[in-house]
Design a protein around this motif. Sequence first.
Motif, mmCIF file in Angstrom:
data_model
loop_
_atom_site.group_PDB
_atom_site.id
_atom_site.type_symbol
_atom_site.label_atom_id
_atom_site.label_comp_id
_atom_site.label_asym_id
_atom_site.label_seq_id
_atom_site.Cartn_x
_atom_site.Cartn_y
_atom_site.Cartn_z
ATOM 1 N N ASP A 60 60.832 -3.456 62.109
ATOM 2 C CA ASP A 60 62.161 -2.463 61.646
ATOM 3 C C ASP A 60 63.164 -2.965 61.353
ATOM 4 O O ASP A 60 62.446 -3.891 60.570
ATOM 5 C CB ASP A 60 62.492 -1.379 63.196
ATOM 6 N N SER A 61 63.980 -2.374 60.650
ATOM 7 C CA SER A 61 64.981 -2.969 59.608
ATOM 8 C C SER A 61 65.330 -4.210 59.760
ATOM 9 O O SER A 61 65.949 -4.947 59.066
ATOM 10 C CB SER A 61 65.889 -2.021 59.351
ATOM 11 N N ARG A 62 65.728 -4.555 61.189
ATOM 12 C CA ARG A 62 65.586 -5.700 61.253
ATOM 13 C C ARG A 62 64.712 -7.001 61.044
ATOM 14 O O ARG A 62 65.052 -8.477 60.905
ATOM 15 C CB ARG A 62 65.527 -6.354 62.944
ATOM 16 N N TYR A 63 63.540 -6.195 59.921
ATOM 17 C CA TYR A 63 62.721 -7.280 59.511
ATOM 18 C C TYR A 63 61.646 -6.826 58.472
ATOM 19 O O TYR A 63 62.041 -8.268 57.081
ATOM 20 C CB TYR A 63 61.571 -7.125 60.382
ATOM 21 N N TRP A 64 62.671 -5.746 58.466
ATOM 22 C CA TRP A 64 61.859 -5.245 56.844
ATOM 23 C C TRP A 64 63.485 -4.779 55.670
ATOM 24 O O TRP A 64 63.208 -4.736 55.030
ATOM 25 C CB TRP A 64 60.782 -4.807 56.650
ATOM 26 N N GLY A 65 64.486 -4.418 56.107
ATOM 27 C CA GLY A 65 65.611 -4.373 55.385
ATOM 28 C C GLY A 65 65.515 -2.926 55.539
ATOM 29 O O GLY A 65 65.365 -2.303 56.787
ATOM 30 N N PHE A 66 66.125 -2.376 54.883
ATOM 31 C CA PHE A 66 67.226 -0.656 54.698
ATOM 32 C C PHE A 66 65.694 0.261 54.178
ATOM 33 O O PHE A 66 64.786 -0.437 53.409
ATOM 34 C CB PHE A 66 68.252 -0.990 53.688
ATOM 35 N N VAL A 67 66.163 1.788 54.866
ATOM 36 C CA VAL A 67 65.574 2.924 54.172
ATOM 37 C C VAL A 67 66.017 3.232 53.115
ATOM 38 O O VAL A 67 67.146 3.717 53.258
ATOM 39 C CB VAL A 67 65.191 3.729 55.413
ATOM 40 N N PRO A 68 65.705 3.548 51.890
ATOM 41 C CA PRO A 68 65.817 4.573 50.969
ATOM 42 C C PRO A 68 65.694 5.853 51.193
ATOM 43 O O PRO A 68 64.993 5.947 51.690
ATOM 44 C CB PRO A 68 65.233 3.858 49.573
ATOM 45 N N SER A 69 67.340 6.399 50.739
ATOM 46 C CA SER A 69 67.597 7.977 50.874
ATOM 47 C C SER A 69 66.132 8.316 49.915
ATOM 48 O O SER A 69 65.804 9.341 50.753
ATOM 49 C CB SER A 69 68.453 8.497 50.206
ATOM 50 N N ASP A 70 65.707 8.027 48.961
ATOM 51 C CA ASP A 70 64.216 8.761 48.797
ATOM 52 C C ASP A 70 62.863 9.341 49.557
ATOM 53 O O ASP A 70 62.132 9.317 49.326
ATOM 54 C CB ASP A 70 64.103 8.572 47.484
ATOM 55 N N HIS A 71 63.283 7.579 51.211
ATOM 56 C CA HIS A 71 61.814 8.140 51.439
ATOM 57 C C HIS A 71 62.157 8.504 52.709
ATOM 58 O O HIS A 71 61.050 8.585 53.347
ATOM 59 C CB HIS A 71 61.412 6.509 51.706
ATOM 60 N N ILE A 72 63.375 8.928 53.117
ATOM 61 C CA ILE A 72 63.632 9.955 54.241
ATOM 62 C C ILE A 72 62.429 11.026 54.317
ATOM 63 O O ILE A 72 62.906 12.568 53.379
ATOM 64 C CB ILE A 72 65.123 10.548 54.436
ATOM 65 N N VAL A 73 61.707 11.433 55.592
ATOM 66 C CA VAL A 73 61.119 12.408 55.159
ATOM 67 C C VAL A 73 61.355 14.213 55.788
ATOM 68 O O VAL A 73 61.871 14.784 55.757
ATOM 69 C CB VAL A 73 59.214 11.686 56.241
ATOM 70 N N GLY A 74 61.823 13.501 57.039
ATOM 71 C CA GLY A 74 62.866 14.246 58.283
ATOM 72 C C GLY A 74 63.142 14.316 59.700
ATOM 73 O O GLY A 74 63.003 13.224 59.973
ATOM 74 N N LYS A 75 63.107 14.789 60.109
ATOM 75 C CA LYS A 75 64.081 14.923 61.355
ATOM 76 C C LYS A 75 63.429 15.390 62.205
ATOM 77 O O LYS A 75 62.680 16.653 62.554
ATOM 78 C CB LYS A 75 64.795 15.432 61.463
ATOM 79 N N ALA A 76 62.608 14.106 63.846
ATOM 80 C CA ALA A 76 61.702 14.398 64.409
ATOM 81 C C ALA A 76 62.104 15.468 65.371
ATOM 82 O O ALA A 76 63.619 15.365 66.335
ATOM 83 C CB ALA A 76 61.180 13.922 65.433
ATOM 84 N N VAL A 77 62.402 16.834 65.856
ATOM 85 C CA VAL A 77 62.676 17.802 66.933
ATOM 86 C C VAL A 77 62.431 17.850 68.427
ATOM 87 O O VAL A 77 63.259 17.869 68.697
ATOM 88 C CB VAL A 77 63.028 19.229 65.764
ATOM 89 N N PHE A 78 60.975 18.421 68.060
ATOM 90 C CA PHE A 78 60.706 18.549 69.178
ATOM 91 C C PHE A 78 58.528 17.817 69.426
ATOM 92 O O PHE A 78 58.217 17.724 68.868
ATOM 93 C CB PHE A 78 60.230 20.003 70.124
ATOM 94 N N ILE A 79 58.089 17.568 70.556
ATOM 95 C CA ILE A 79 57.183 17.162 71.325
ATOM 96 C C ILE A 79 56.467 18.662 71.685
ATOM 97 O O ILE A 79 56.438 19.286 72.275
ATOM 98 C CB ILE A 79 57.230 16.416 72.321
#
Length: 377
Positions: free
Chosen positions: A334-353
């Motif tokens: 995760d970000s501890r290994y490869w850094g930040f996630v840019p805003s334009d890389h955000i896809v969406g919010k996980a809502v339900f299984i």
Amino acid sequence: MEVKTVHQEQPKKKKSAFREWLDSIVFAVVAATLIRWLFLEAYTIPTPSMENSLLVGDFLFVSKLHYGTRTPQTPLQVPLTHQKIWGTNIDSYLDWVKLPMYRLPGFSHVKNGDVVVFNYPDSLHLPADLRPNYIKRCIGIPGDVVEVRATQVFINGKAMENPQKMLQPYRVYTNESLDEKFFLKYDIWNRRNESPNVYPITELDSVRREMITVGYEVNTSADVAKKFQEMGMRVEPRILEKGERSEVIYPNSSLFDWNQDNFGPLQVPKKGETIQLTTENIAKYRDVIENYEYNDKVEIDGTTVKINGTAVSTYTFKQDYYFMMGDNRSNSADSRYWGFVPSDHIVGKAVFIWMSLDPEGSFLNKIRWKRLFHLID
């Protein structure tokens, strides 16, 4: 007198069965593409980095409406594909046309604790919207100062509430051997991992050469660890010492003695914020400046920064960034290994299984019924 028109109306020719089938397929593809782009998209969980919140084999829906739908950067691609055409190694897109990426209005913003799907930023050889999809929990939003102290996350100096099902590594000592059935009872024995998370460790009496205890290294929740203690077992958290530097931890610089359990403090970049380009800040944010800010030409030699040939002593971020971590903290890239996630890389919010299949389950218990239509928190 009856008057006849010169051009009599011709009866419409009935479509052939093939034409009707083709029209139905085209309509279905167009409708599915629009729904997938604007509203909801289905994903599956292939790795254990979010266990026990999300399990390998979970199928979930991700909302595009929460944070707003992105316009495509690479419009020339086969509908309903991602990177490759189904069942082949052929690219499903053409990069002849690349458009600026915009985000339509959403009804929410990424918040601390949200479970978010995003494009993996480190895959720089691919267009941003076609990079691999990752799912993690948002730990830090723009402007936050993130720090990890002995595995506990702190945001702006305040301890963040841990996810209820978060996994941590422990070493458990007993006076008897524990079998697979015991660990399965507590959802610990995970045969899906390449490296199993239960390891027998034998301690021997130096004189009698007899076994005196048996230890197991496990990834489990704090609640289960407490239950083991109540059973009379000795339970020790497995935590890397502060100052024990790991070379694979972001920002991969000798200036910082950070590891996965003791990390930061590190401020998350915020759009419009200006920083001084000190040696430490260059080390922390050079990846952002070089790769995600759409600067034409960046030259960084470690102590100085040039943009388009001009030396700069300050830098103003052009977009927001986020810090992501998995709930299975010891088994999450995760970000501890490869850094930040840019805003334009955000896809969406996980809502339900909507479906959950156990890869190791038999025919009769393949479906995890209790997880169906389970909301993600």
